[in-house]
Design a protein around this motif. Sequence first.
Motif, PDB file in Angstrom:
ATOM      1  N   MET A 162      53.398  39.734  37.652  1.00  0.00           N
ATOM      2  CA  MET A 162      52.174  39.703  37.219  1.00  0.00           C
ATOM      3  C   MET A 162      51.080  39.201  37.954  1.00  0.00           C
ATOM      4  O   MET A 162      49.931  39.544  38.368  1.00  0.00           O
ATOM      5  N   ASN A 163      51.596  38.072  38.563  1.00  0.00           N
ATOM      6  CA  ASN A 163      50.369  37.218  39.396  1.00  0.00           C
ATOM      7  C   ASN A 163      50.177  38.293  40.622  1.00  0.00           C
ATOM      8  O   ASN A 163      48.982  38.176  41.038  1.00  0.00           O
ATOM      9  N   ASP A 164      51.091  38.944  41.264  1.00  0.00           N
ATOM     10  CA  ASP A 164      50.879  39.864  42.275  1.00  0.00           C
ATOM     11  C   ASP A 164      50.019  40.756  41.894  1.00  0.00           C
ATOM     12  O   ASP A 164      49.088  41.222  42.822  1.00  0.00           O
ATOM     13  N   THR A 165      50.152  41.366  40.783  1.00  0.00           N
ATOM     14  CA  THR A 165      49.214  42.609  40.319  1.00  0.00           C
ATOM     15  C   THR A 165      47.750  41.963  39.990  1.00  0.00           C
ATOM     16  O   THR A 165      46.848  42.539  40.726  1.00  0.00           O
ATOM     17  N   MET A 166      47.638  40.811  39.774  1.00  0.00           N
ATOM     18  CA  MET A 166      46.296  40.100  39.397  1.00  0.00           C
ATOM     19  C   MET A 166      45.676  39.856  40.818  1.00  0.00           C
ATOM     20  O   MET A 166      44.503  39.931  41.167  1.00  0.00           O
ATOM     21  N   ASP A 167      46.706  39.365  41.837  1.00  0.00           N
ATOM     22  CA  ASP A 167      46.367  39.289  43.172  1.00  0.00           C
ATOM     23  C   ASP A 167      45.525  40.302  43.824  1.00  0.00           C
ATOM     24  O   ASP A 167      44.585  40.233  44.626  1.00  0.00           O
ATOM     25  N   ILE A 168      46.173  41.712  43.588  1.00  0.00           N
ATOM     26  CA  ILE A 168      45.551  42.871  44.117  1.00  0.00           C
ATOM     27  C   ILE A 168      44.404  43.268  43.522  1.00  0.00           C
ATOM     28  O   ILE A 168      43.490  43.616  44.148  1.00  0.00           O
ATOM     29  N   GLU A 169      44.214  43.266  42.162  1.00  0.00           N
ATOM     30  CA  GLU A 169      43.092  43.449  41.424  1.00  0.00           C
ATOM     31  C   GLU A 169      42.018  42.507  41.891  1.00  0.00           C
ATOM     32  O   GLU A 169      40.933  43.119  41.870  1.00  0.00           O
ATOM     33  N   ALA A 170      42.321  41.342  42.162  1.00  0.00           N
ATOM     34  CA  ALA A 170      41.108  40.350  42.607  1.00  0.00           C
ATOM     35  C   ALA A 170      40.676  40.816  44.031  1.00  0.00           C
ATOM     36  O   ALA A 170      39.571  40.746  44.272  1.00  0.00           O
ATOM     37  N   LYS A 171      41.663  41.295  44.753  1.00  0.00           N
ATOM     38  CA  LYS A 171      41.107  41.627  46.317  1.00  0.00           C
ATOM     39  C   LYS A 171      40.236  43.096  46.152  1.00  0.00           C
ATOM     40  O   LYS A 171      39.325  43.202  46.787  1.00  0.00           O
ATOM     41  N   VAL A 172      40.646  43.978  45.284  1.00  0.00           N
ATOM     42  CA  VAL A 172      39.914  45.087  45.335  1.00  0.00           C
ATOM     43  C   VAL A 172      38.596  44.889  44.468  1.00  0.00           C
ATOM     44  O   VAL A 172      37.612  45.404  44.814  1.00  0.00           O
ATOM     45  N   LYS A 173      38.581  44.014  43.463  1.00  0.00           N
ATOM     46  CA  LYS A 173      37.382  43.568  43.003  1.00  0.00           C
ATOM     47  C   LYS A 173      36.426  43.110  43.900  1.00  0.00           C
ATOM     48  O   LYS A 173      35.006  43.285  44.276  1.00  0.00           O
TER      49      LYS A 173
END
Length: 233
Positions: A1-12
């Motif tokens: 989940m943390n990895d997914t959130m990290d990618i979402e943060a990068k894209v944002k």
Amino acid sequence: MNDTMDIEAKVKAIAEARAAKPVLDIVESFLRRLGASHILITGLPMPNRTIDSLVHRFRWPDERNGGIERSTLASNDPALMLGLSGNRPTIRSVSPSEIAHSELFGAIGEGARVMVVPVDALRPFQAMVMGAGRQLSTEPYDLAALEIVSSAAFRRLFELGVISDQRPGDLSTRERRVLELTALGKTAHEIAEDLQISQRTVHAHLQNASAKLNASNKTHTVVEALRYGQIKI
């Protein structure tokens, strides 16, 4: 989940960036985290065209020269063809042959690995993100995540007006259409009837496309048009 959130943060963060530098910084930091010591973020040129205006980030220390970063990139370096050889990200070791024939790989030397992420989010424009180094290491998820981030980065660069979705040397709309029909097995006569043009014009479009793609015959022209993202079948 943390990895997914990290990618979402990068894209944002990429989507909210107001200039090219923070966009490129995000991609570079991702590559560094995966162990890349050498970074290349660039558009890919059409045949016989220069690459200078397409390069966005080039951090490539030359280990043969005391680690001084290279300032030039040749548009015919074989390493760039890796960005055209597939549409999925890959990671592998650099072969002795590649080291001998590529200035980019020669600058890293033996024991290096290379990660290549082709980007075709702005077809027919093509780009690639490349990370290389002796400490490069990734999991399958990392490649998928980097592909998402790289595509988002180039889309944002386009939105910011930093890049165009066209390249010098791209085929014209009509040249593409003639090649698409050729790839489907249509004859010059059939193509002329379909497009309501003369056969002479069909042959002219084929010749022009062949010259732009540095191709030796009609079949080769179709193959190169596919390789450079000019047509889809």
